[in-house]
Design a protein around this motif. Structure first.
Motif, PDB file in Angstrom:
ATOM      1  N   VAL A   1      -5.946   1.316   6.063  1.00  0.00           N
ATOM      2  CA  VAL A   1      -6.670   0.318   5.394  1.00  0.00           C
ATOM      3  C   VAL A   1      -7.715  -0.640   6.541  1.00  0.00           C
TER       4      VAL A   1
ATOM      5  N   ALA B   1      -8.359  -1.464   0.556  1.00  0.00           N
ATOM      6  CA  ALA B   1      -9.572  -1.711   1.385  1.00  0.00           C
ATOM      7  C   ALA B   1     -10.851  -2.267   0.846  1.00  0.00           C
TER       8      ALA B   1
ATOM      9  N   ALA C   1      -4.555   2.878  -0.122  1.00  0.00           N
ATOM     10  CA  ALA C   1      -5.380   2.543   1.327  1.00  0.00           C
ATOM     11  C   ALA C   1      -6.929   2.251   0.852  1.00  0.00           C
TER      12      ALA C   1
ATOM     13  N   VAL D   1       0.944  -1.221  -0.223  1.00  0.00           N
ATOM     14  CA  VAL D   1      -0.059  -0.131  -0.089  1.00  0.00           C
ATOM     15  C   VAL D   1       0.842   1.248   0.102  1.00  0.00           C
TER      16      VAL D   1
ATOM     17  N   ILE E   1      -1.281   0.758   5.930  1.00  0.00           N
ATOM     18  CA  ILE E   1      -2.355  -0.659   6.355  1.00  0.00           C
ATOM     19  C   ILE E   1      -3.062  -0.405   7.834  1.00  0.00           C
TER      20      ILE E   1
END
Length: 340
Positions: free
Chosen positions: A334, A293, A289, A238, A330
């Motif tokens: 995320v 997600a 992100a 990410v 993350i």
């Protein structure tokens, strides 16, 4: 959904601009685990390999060092190559880790995707599956009983002997790591063990029939749906934007996949193939992100719901600073998006 990181403690190739000493690489890995703990991750896993380019042949030692540096993150193997190990020592090592970490240890056991552990420890590769089945049976018996009486084909018998220390957690968490073999999914379901599915290529939704097979086997064996947890191990990265993530990740990923592909008969990695893998249905979790997600939620629905997802960040020879940034994104962006 639990979110975390898996690492194989990989070393950059000697011709890479990012090449560093083994000592520095280990120090940076521990720094990343500590950073994952601070960034809100739920889990950090260390793999097990016995080949040049990897520093994870003794994962419990790395996890024990990490336990002293962290406060809340759970620490697991990813995976323990149980076929090539003694279940008594595996249990003792992880029970000790559980005590050191204050009850934060877990293990994911599997047969291993590389084969070098078999000749290294004097085992016959033709016994690949039988070894794992027998050793998993013994491991679970030790987990259940302080004193064990057991006999099998590949390990000397045990007659009413105690196995120590006992872990803090009871029962100690044991997951089964699987690739794409239907029998492995059925075995995990029959035993009522949580399942960690490694999907490193292709389209994630295509694993749904195997996950259903796992749940059907578990139901038939009398296990509750809550017991039959599914986790997903995915290659990913990410960055601040999707374009940045794609451009950062592709060169090292292509080199790594092409190198492994020579061993396994895969074609060389190309940018169009990579783009497809990083697309909406592909297995790679590479992007911003927000995009990652969304993809995790999409994958979870496609597989009928998952309890855990771990990112394998090591596959692209990215520098430490980039990995630290990705771990933070993350954990802080995320994870809230997935669970919010």
């Amino acid at each position: 959904m639990e979110i975390g990181i898996d690492s194989f403690a990989t070393m950059f190739s000697e011709d890479s601009n990012n090449a560093i000493s083994h000592t520095d690489a280990m120090a940076q890995l521990l720094e990343r685990i500590e950073h994952a703990d601070r960034s809100g991750h739920d889990i950090f896993g260390i793999g097990e390999h016995h080949r040049k380019g990897f520093l994870d042949s003794a994962p419990v030692l790395i996890l024990a060092a990490a336990a002293a540096l962290t406060k809340r993150i759970r620490l697991t193997s990813a995976v323990t190559v149980l076929s090539a190990a003694d279940p008594v020592r595996v249990f003792q090592n992880f029970a000790t880790l559980d005590l050191i970490s204050g009850g934060r240890a877990e293990m994911v056991v599997g047969r291993g995707s590389f084969i070098e552990a078999f000749p290294l420890f004097g085992l016959n590769l033709q016994d690949y599956d039988e070894l794992f089945a027998e050793k998993l049976e013994l491991l679970l018996a030790i987990r259940k009983n302080e004193f064990i009486t057991w006999s099998g084909k590949y390990r000397p018998a045990l007659k009413n002997v105690g196995v120590y220390p006992r872990p803090l957690q009871d029962p100690f968490p044991v997951w089964v790591g699987v690739g794409g073999t239907p029998e492995s999914f059925v075995r995990a379901g029959t035993l009522g063990l949580p399942l960690m599915v490694a999907i490193i290529g292709g389209e994630t939704h295509r694993f749904r029939p195997l996950v259903d097979l796992y749940k059907e086997a578990g139901k038939k064996a009398g296990h509750s749906p809550e017991q039959l947890k599914v986790g997903l191990h995915s290659l990913g990265y990410v960055a601040n934007t999707t374009q940045e993530a794609m451009d950062d990740f592709y060169p090292g990923y292509a080199a790594s996949m092409t190198r492994i592909g020579k061993e396994r008969g895969w074609p060389p990695m190309t940018r169009p193939h990579f783009n497809a893998q990083a697309g909406p249905l592909g297995a790679l979790l590479v992007g911003s992100a927000e995009e990652v997600a969304e993809k995790i939620i999409r994958h979870a629905k496609a597989l009928g719901g998952i309890s855990r997802l771990t990112f394998q960040l090591d596959s692209a020879s990215l520098p430490h600073e980039k990995l630290m940034q990705s771990i933070e994104l993350i954990g802080k962006r995320v994870k809230p998006l997935v669970n919010g």
